[in-house]
Enzyme design. Sequence first.
Site, PDB file in Angstrom:
ATOM      1  N   THR A  46      20.346   0.647 -44.103  1.00  0.00           N
ATOM      2  CA  THR A  46      19.939  -0.598 -44.755  1.00  0.00           C
ATOM      3  C   THR A  46      20.341  -1.814 -43.940  1.00  0.00           C
ATOM      4  OG1 THR A  46      20.050   0.437 -46.901  1.00  0.00           O
ATOM      5  CG2 THR A  46      20.228  -1.934 -46.901  1.00  0.00           C
ATOM      6  N   TYR A  59      12.696  -1.442 -50.291  1.00  0.00           N
ATOM      7  CA  TYR A  59      12.749  -1.799 -48.876  1.00  0.00           C
ATOM      8  C   TYR A  59      12.708  -0.519 -48.063  1.00  0.00           C
ATOM      9  CZ  TYR A  59      17.531  -0.107 -48.883  1.00  0.00           C
ATOM     10  OH  TYR A  59      18.627   0.698 -48.986  1.00  0.00           O
ATOM     11  N   THR A 125      24.625   3.513 -45.623  1.00  0.00           N
ATOM     12  CA  THR A 125      25.799   3.762 -46.469  1.00  0.00           C
ATOM     13  C   THR A 125      25.787   5.149 -47.120  1.00  0.00           C
ATOM     14  OG1 THR A 125      24.734   2.759 -48.396  1.00  0.00           O
ATOM     15  CG2 THR A 125      26.118   1.309 -47.046  1.00  0.00           C
ATOM     16  N   ASP A 126      24.602   5.760 -47.246  1.00  0.00           N
ATOM     17  CA  ASP A 126      24.525   7.014 -48.011  1.00  0.00           C
ATOM     18  C   ASP A 126      25.407   8.123 -47.440  1.00  0.00           C
ATOM     19  OD1 ASP A 126      22.688   5.780 -49.650  1.00  0.00           O
ATOM     20  OD2 ASP A 126      20.958   6.936 -48.969  1.00  0.00           O
ATOM     21  N   LYS A 198      31.735   6.627 -51.188  1.00  0.00           N
ATOM     22  CA  LYS A 198      30.797   5.699 -51.834  1.00  0.00           C
ATOM     23  C   LYS A 198      30.858   5.927 -53.340  1.00  0.00           C
ATOM     24  CE  LYS A 198      26.061   3.963 -51.445  1.00  0.00           C
ATOM     25  NZ  LYS A 198      24.731   4.076 -50.818  1.00  0.00           N
ATOM     26  N   GLU A 319      44.189  26.859 -61.768  1.00  0.00           N
ATOM     27  CA  GLU A 319      43.599  27.713 -62.810  1.00  0.00           C
ATOM     28  C   GLU A 319      42.956  28.964 -62.220  1.00  0.00           C
ATOM     29  OE1 GLU A 319      41.725  25.973 -66.384  1.00  0.00           O
ATOM     30  OE2 GLU A 319      41.942  24.057 -65.344  1.00  0.00           O
TER      31      GLU A 319
HETATM   32  N1  ASP Z   1      19.564   4.822 -47.870  1.00  0.00           N
HETATM   33  C1  ASP Z   1      20.253   3.852 -47.064  1.00  0.00           C
HETATM   34  C2  ASP Z   1      20.885   4.591 -45.914  1.00  0.00           C
HETATM   35  O1  ASP Z   1      21.853   5.263 -46.124  1.00  0.00           O
HETATM   36  C3  ASP Z   1      21.245   3.128 -47.886  1.00  0.00           C
HETATM   37  C4  ASP Z   1      22.111   2.126 -47.145  1.00  0.00           C
HETATM   38  O2  ASP Z   1      22.213   2.069 -45.940  1.00  0.00           O
HETATM   39  O3  ASP Z   1      22.785   1.347 -47.839  1.00  0.00           O
HETATM   40  O4  ASP Z   1      20.431   4.502 -44.830  1.00  0.00           O
END
Ligand code: ASP
Length: 362
Positions: A46, A59, A125-126, A198, A319
């Site tokens: 992103t 996007y 971020t993923d 995350k 457990e």
């Molecule tokens: N789907 C995107 C990615 O991981 C989300 C992001 O970058 O925030 O490339």
Amino acid sequence: MSRRQFVPLTLVCIAFIVAVPSAPVSLSAQTSQALPNVVVLATGGTIAGAAATDVQAGYTSGQVGVEQLIAAVPQAKKLATLRGEQISNIGSQDMNDDVWLKLAARVNALAAMPDVAGIVITHGTDTIEETAYFLNLVVKTKKPVVLTAAMRPATALSADGPLNFYNAVAVAADKEAAGRGVLVVINDWIHGASSLTKTSTTAVQTFLSPLSGLIGTVAYGKTEFNRGPIGRHTADSEFSLQGVTALPRVDIIMAYENMDGALIDAAVAAGAKGLVIAGVGNGNLTQSAVAALAAQAKRGIVCVRASRVTVGRVERNVELDDDKLGFVASLDKNPQKSRVLLRLALLKGSNFADVQRAFSEY
Ligand code: ASP
């Protein structure tokens, strides 16, 4: 409206430029001769994403190239001499072994160059926590290797990418960042690769290091370091990609009410050499799933019990009798990080006691 609509470069640049404040006086006072060299490796995400307007949720990741990314944050050039390389330009949901192997090789090669002070990697971020942890285990350097990302695309109102990029360059250029393992800089925080996760699908403040806290903070390029990394890493890691062209398959299976062993057996039939269970609670699963997992462990498949719960450790023999069943407990690693470590551990062998040792050391 199409998500692939053309977005002019000027819109991308304006969004970045407007969002980044000027560098602090102390930093901008540095002369260009004194600036460290930082190499930017762009992979997509992103932070390089674009939408048709500045106020829409839809996007496309990976639309902006590395030169545009660097050019759009001119303030960062006061912190370091920057040059960029495009490793890939994908949403990190598409991250894959080819990119990982290429990225790790490039980081190792750049880090070995005496004139390179640090490396910034832009990423989605993923899966940033998986890539960061993978690099933390396989790159052989004490130099700063810093990943950064954004939750909002470059074109968004209040895009977070420009300041994250600026801060990542500041950390990569900072000698104090050396020897702390691979770092992730996002939303003013400096996380260790082994600790961050995350926690929100959309919020800008999504990354936490819930068990061990932050390595440090960074505010408009000013760094503060609180601690070193947890676990063995980088130059001190036993894992190496020398001669490695493929990584063993490891699948993650989530546990749930009324679970049977069908997915466990299917994963092994599909070629998995290791399994990570995102268990309920403290890494638990139904008795029939335990039976299926134990049968696979007996056949030499390395089975790790992690948890689908975001926060907390999974200990041995709570457990379930891991000693008797031949299971590995993930300890402080979540399922996705357990999978990364298990894949590397399997390159060295599939004795479950050796794998458990790796889980306690890294
Ligand atoms: N789907 C995107 C990615 O991981 C989300 C992001 O970058 O925030 O490339």
